[in-house]
Write a protein that holds these residues in place. Structure first.
Motif, PDB file in Angstrom:
ATOM      1  N   SER A 181     -10.467  19.176 -41.147  1.00 53.94           N
ATOM      2  CA  SER A 181     -11.021  20.482 -41.535  1.00 53.94           C
ATOM      3  C   SER A 181      -9.949  21.357 -42.165  1.00 53.94           C
ATOM      4  CB  SER A 181     -11.615  21.178 -40.305  1.00 53.94           C
ATOM      5  OG  SER A 181     -12.647  20.408 -39.731  1.00 53.94           O
ATOM      6  N   ALA A 182      -8.744  21.299 -41.625  1.00 52.53           N
ATOM      7  CA  ALA A 182      -7.645  22.096 -42.173  1.00 52.53           C
ATOM      8  C   ALA A 182      -7.397  21.749 -43.632  1.00 52.53           C
ATOM      9  CB  ALA A 182      -6.380  21.875 -41.342  1.00 52.53           C
ATOM     10  N   THR A 183      -7.370  20.461 -43.924  1.00 52.16           N
ATOM     11  CA  THR A 183      -7.119  20.022 -45.293  1.00 52.16           C
ATOM     12  C   THR A 183      -8.233  20.473 -46.236  1.00 52.16           C
ATOM     13  OG1 THR A 183      -6.009  18.071 -44.401  1.00 52.16           O
ATOM     14  CG2 THR A 183      -6.597  18.024 -46.727  1.00 52.16           C
ATOM     15  N   ALA A 184      -9.482  20.350 -45.768  1.00 52.37           N
ATOM     16  CA  ALA A 184     -10.615  20.737 -46.603  1.00 52.37           C
ATOM     17  C   ALA A 184     -10.629  22.234 -46.860  1.00 52.37           C
ATOM     18  CB  ALA A 184     -11.917  20.305 -45.943  1.00 52.37           C
ATOM     19  N   LEU A 185     -10.398  23.023 -45.810  1.00 54.65           N
ATOM     20  CA  LEU A 185     -10.478  24.478 -45.952  1.00 54.65           C
ATOM     21  C   LEU A 185      -9.312  25.045 -46.748  1.00 54.65           C
ATOM     22  CD1 LEU A 185     -11.670  25.359 -42.338  1.00 54.65           C
ATOM     23  CD2 LEU A 185     -13.024  25.373 -44.437  1.00 54.65           C
ATOM     24  N   PRO A 222     -15.110  16.168 -48.728  1.00 57.43           N
ATOM     25  CA  PRO A 222     -14.456  16.091 -47.419  1.00 57.43           C
ATOM     26  C   PRO A 222     -15.451  16.128 -46.261  1.00 57.43           C
ATOM     27  CG  PRO A 222     -14.062  18.240 -48.444  1.00 57.43           C
ATOM     28  CD  PRO A 222     -14.652  17.356 -49.484  1.00 57.43           C
ATOM     29  N   ALA A 223     -16.596  16.779 -46.458  1.00 54.19           N
ATOM     30  CA  ALA A 223     -17.600  16.828 -45.386  1.00 54.19           C
ATOM     31  C   ALA A 223     -18.109  15.436 -45.048  1.00 54.19           C
ATOM     32  CB  ALA A 223     -18.762  17.739 -45.798  1.00 54.19           C
ATOM     33  N   VAL A 224     -18.220  14.575 -46.055  1.00 60.25           N
ATOM     34  CA  VAL A 224     -18.654  13.191 -45.797  1.00 60.25           C
ATOM     35  C   VAL A 224     -17.656  12.485 -44.893  1.00 60.25           C
ATOM     36  CG1 VAL A 224     -19.074  10.936 -46.852  1.00 60.25           C
ATOM     37  CG2 VAL A 224     -19.967  13.006 -47.944  1.00 60.25           C
ATOM     38  N   GLY A 281      -6.265  25.964 -38.934  1.00 55.52           N
ATOM     39  CA  GLY A 281      -5.929  27.171 -39.669  1.00 55.52           C
ATOM     40  C   GLY A 281      -6.949  28.272 -39.515  1.00 55.52           C
ATOM     41  N   LEU A 282      -7.747  28.213 -38.442  1.00 56.11           N
ATOM     42  CA  LEU A 282      -8.821  29.175 -38.226  1.00 56.11           C
ATOM     43  C   LEU A 282      -8.451  30.159 -37.125  1.00 56.11           C
ATOM     44  CD1 LEU A 282     -11.693  26.551 -38.285  1.00 56.11           C
ATOM     45  CD2 LEU A 282     -11.358  28.363 -39.997  1.00 56.11           C
ATOM     46  N   PRO A 283      -9.114  31.326 -37.077  1.00 51.83           N
ATOM     47  CA  PRO A 283      -8.907  32.247 -35.959  1.00 51.83           C
ATOM     48  C   PRO A 283      -9.193  31.547 -34.632  1.00 51.83           C
ATOM     49  CG  PRO A 283     -10.151  33.319 -37.704  1.00 51.83           C
ATOM     50  CD  PRO A 283     -10.048  31.868 -38.075  1.00 51.83           C
ATOM     51  N   LEU A 294     -18.593  24.269 -44.489  1.00 55.62           N
ATOM     52  CA  LEU A 294     -18.133  22.912 -44.194  1.00 55.62           C
ATOM     53  C   LEU A 294     -18.882  22.326 -42.995  1.00 55.62           C
ATOM     54  CD1 LEU A 294     -16.111  20.596 -44.735  1.00 55.62           C
ATOM     55  CD2 LEU A 294     -14.533  21.747 -43.156  1.00 55.62           C
ATOM     56  N   THR A 295     -18.990  23.122 -41.937  1.00 53.07           N
ATOM     57  CA  THR A 295     -19.668  22.648 -40.732  1.00 53.07           C
ATOM     58  C   THR A 295     -21.142  22.386 -41.004  1.00 53.07           C
ATOM     59  OG1 THR A 295     -18.130  23.988 -39.422  1.00 53.07           O
ATOM     60  CG2 THR A 295     -20.075  23.152 -38.290  1.00 53.07           C
ATOM     61  N   MET A 296     -21.778  23.253 -41.792  1.00 55.25           N
ATOM     62  CA  MET A 296     -23.178  23.059 -42.153  1.00 55.25           C
ATOM     63  C   MET A 296     -23.360  21.764 -42.951  1.00 55.25           C
ATOM     64  SD  MET A 296     -26.270  24.398 -41.962  1.00 55.25           S
ATOM     65  CE  MET A 296     -26.061  26.168 -41.661  1.00 55.25           C
ATOM     66  N   LEU A 297     -22.452  21.509 -43.890  1.00 57.30           N
ATOM     67  CA  LEU A 297     -22.523  20.281 -44.680  1.00 57.30           C
ATOM     68  C   LEU A 297     -22.338  19.044 -43.805  1.00 57.30           C
ATOM     69  CD1 LEU A 297     -20.521  21.290 -47.886  1.00 57.30           C
ATOM     70  CD2 LEU A 297     -22.934  20.653 -47.778  1.00 57.30           C
TER      71      LEU A 297
END
Length: 566
Positions: free
Chosen positions: A90-94, A260-262, A52-54, A113-116
């Motif tokens: 990632s889609a679900t988390a974002l 979700p990051a875990v 769901g990202l650009p 999210l990516t940093m975590l």
């Protein structure tokens, strides 16, 4: 030729492969890097849309994370960008934290999210938790990936058909998809199906050709030559040209995103270490789990600052990298360099790419996550593990990916607990003319038995969880035999816990009152020392503890018995 494998202490010198680099490796590394780029870039773009990202986020993910891993990682062929699994997670988390927000909020959430994910991986590496990946069994991982594939395909089918509907539960989405079929765009469907056919044909007839790149190029060409947008075919649209800008994570989202990051970190590491091990040659160092955690973690942290999505090693691009001749991480530097060139010069062309073309690429490569042969292989060996695989699959499909990954971990731990709680217990007999003892089997009716002697063996750790179950199995084996001596072979037992030892002591007292002696054989030094320090050791003495089963049997046979006539 290659650096020898070192202990996984995380202190090996970075770029250690560079010290042994040979000039004749340069050409195959360059060829591999260029070929891998032709696969990596289109798939990274496609997976960005899955999340769901650009679309340009896919380019950012294929750039800096790959460079950082090439410097720090221990796997020579591993290609680090993103994958279908990471994209859907990632889609679900974002979606949970950026719903209704603009692109700026979405990108900030993605960076957070990516940093975590990177921070969790680095922390796990520092704590030497590389073994954690082994907690997800192969059958459970097989089911999880198949479930992810189902979710991704269902998510991409509306783009392939040119229809839109509000996303919901699995059954809601299936129903909405079926109801939307009559409203599908014929031109969009034709281009999407044509792309799928093209990908399948290339993969089968020319497996080394960069099928995703060819498919994407054909989609862009069709849009440019035939003006497909006028016929209802939606294109990607504007893609920024140039280097990614610095992206600041939103610390206010940490509390929402760390769970979700875990899960994403676990899947990133699991896929990375599995791919690295699968494609390592015998002459290369084995990927070191804790170093891999640090490398992929720092790759994610660096990527987050430039707006990338969570990254990890991908099986397909790593396979391409290796099959076309990659010898070292130089191939990854080449792939990252081509990605940089794409960001600087080819972004306008990417904007012409039809959404249905990207959807076709995602569908074709996501379906490969469903491996019927693996399900059949699991079922052929054990129904239990096959059931775990199906539970993981259904859990991901019905509960969603984040809850599904939690379910897969729980199932894996329950599987481990089940195995520990239900260890095998065998009755043994001796192979004639040897000192080999083996489980009772119809295949060996000639094996020796000894009247009045019951020989059993258990394996693994004997502790409070399974001690009672082991006792039940031993009692069941003794039913109808009326033994005067029971010998337990402990050669396969590596640990005896206090509660289990106490229960064994009580069992010995009970069967002694019934006129049955308990003997132990094959205790390893640690278990022997534990028994000797206990009341059971004093009761048994050296006379009823034996170095191995053969000594125990010979001692039994030498005992005077009332029914024996000399």
């Amino acid at each position: 030729m290659f650096t020898k494998n070192t202990a996984d202490d995380g202190q090996a010198v970075f770029l250690d492969w560079l010290h042994d680099y040979q000039r004749d490796w340069l050409k195959p590394d360059i060829v591999a890097g260029v070929t891998a780029a032709a696969v990596v870039i289109p798939k990274a773009l496609a997976y960005a849309t899955v999340a769901g990202l650009p679309i340009q986020v896919g380019l950012y993910t294929a750039f800096l994370p790959m460079l950082i891993y090439a410097v720090l990682g221990t796997s020579r062929p591993l290609s680090v960008t993103t994958s279908a699994t990471l994209a859907i997670l990632s889609a679900t988390a974002l979606e949970e934290v950026a719903r209704g927000g603009g692109e700026t909020q979405l990108l900030a959430a993605c960076a957070t999210l990516t940093m975590l994910v990177g921070g969790i991986l680095v922390l796990a590496g520092l704590l030497r938790l590389g073994f954690v990946a082994n907690f997800i069994s192969d059958p459970v991982l097989t089911g999880f990936k198949a479930g992810v594939a189902v979710i991704i395909v269902l998510d991409q089918l509306p783009k392939l058909l040119g229809i839109h509907f509000t996303k919901g539960t699995f059954f809601h989405n299936v129903l909405a998809l079926v109801q939307g079929i009559p409203h599908a765009s014929i031109a969009t469907v034709a281009l999407g199906v044509g792309t799928i056919i093209l990908l399948v044909v290339i993969e089968h007839l020319w497996p080394r050709a960069p099928a995703p790149l060819i498919a994407v190029a054909c989609g862009i060409a069709a849009e440019s030559l035939f003006g497909l947008s006028a016929h209802g075919v939606e294109a990607v649209g504007h893609v920024p040209t140039g280097l990614p800008s610095f992206t600041t994570p939103d610390l206010s989202l940490v509390e929402q995103l760390w769970p979700p990051a875990v899960g994403i970190a676990l899947m990133s590491f699991t896929e990375s270490i599995a791919s690295g091990r699968a494609f390592a040659e015998s002459s290369e160092p084995t990927p070191q789990p804790n170093r891999e955690l640090l490398a992929t973690g720092l790759a994610n942290i660096g990527g987050a600052l430039l707006g990338s999505m969570p990254a990890g090693g991908g099986t397909s691009q790593t396979a391409v990298n290796r099959l076309v001749g990659a010898r070292t991480q130089v191939a990854e530097f080449v792939t990252a360099g081509i990605t940089l060139g794409t960001m600087l010069f080819l972004a306008p062309l990417i904007g012409l790419m039809p959404h249905t073309t990207l959807a076709a690429v995602v569908i074709v490569y996501s379906i490969t996550l469903i491996k019927p042969a693996e399900f059949r292989a699991i079922l052929a060996i054990r129904l239990t593990e096959f059931t775990w695989a199906l539970i993981a699959l259904v859990g991901v499909v019905l509960l969603g990916t984040l809850k599904g990954i939690l379910l897969t971990i729980v199932v894996s731990l329950l599987a481990l607990a089940h195995q520990d709680a239900n260890p095998p217990v065998y009755e043994l007999r001796r192979k004639p003319g040897t000192d080999v003892f083996r489980p009772v089997s119809d295949e060996h009716p000639e094996d020796e038995t000894f009247p009045g002697l019951l020989i059993v063996r258990t394996e693994g750790r004997v502790f409070f969880v399974n001690a009672e179950r082991i006792g039940q199995k031993i009692r069941a084996l003794g039913v109808g035999k009326r033994p005067s001596v029971i010998v337990i072979d402990f050669s396969g037992v590596f640990d005896l816990e206090y509660t289990a030892l106490k229960m064994l002591t009580e069992a010995e007292q009970k069967i002694r009152e019934d006129g049955i002696d308990l003997w132990l054989a094959g205790l390893n030094p640690g278990v022997l020392e534990i028994v000797r320090r206990s009341p059971l050791g004093a009761t048994l003495g050296n006379e009823r503890m034996f170095f191995n089963l053969n000594y125990a049997v010979e001692s039994y046979l030498s005992m005077p018995r009332p029914d024996r006539v000399d």
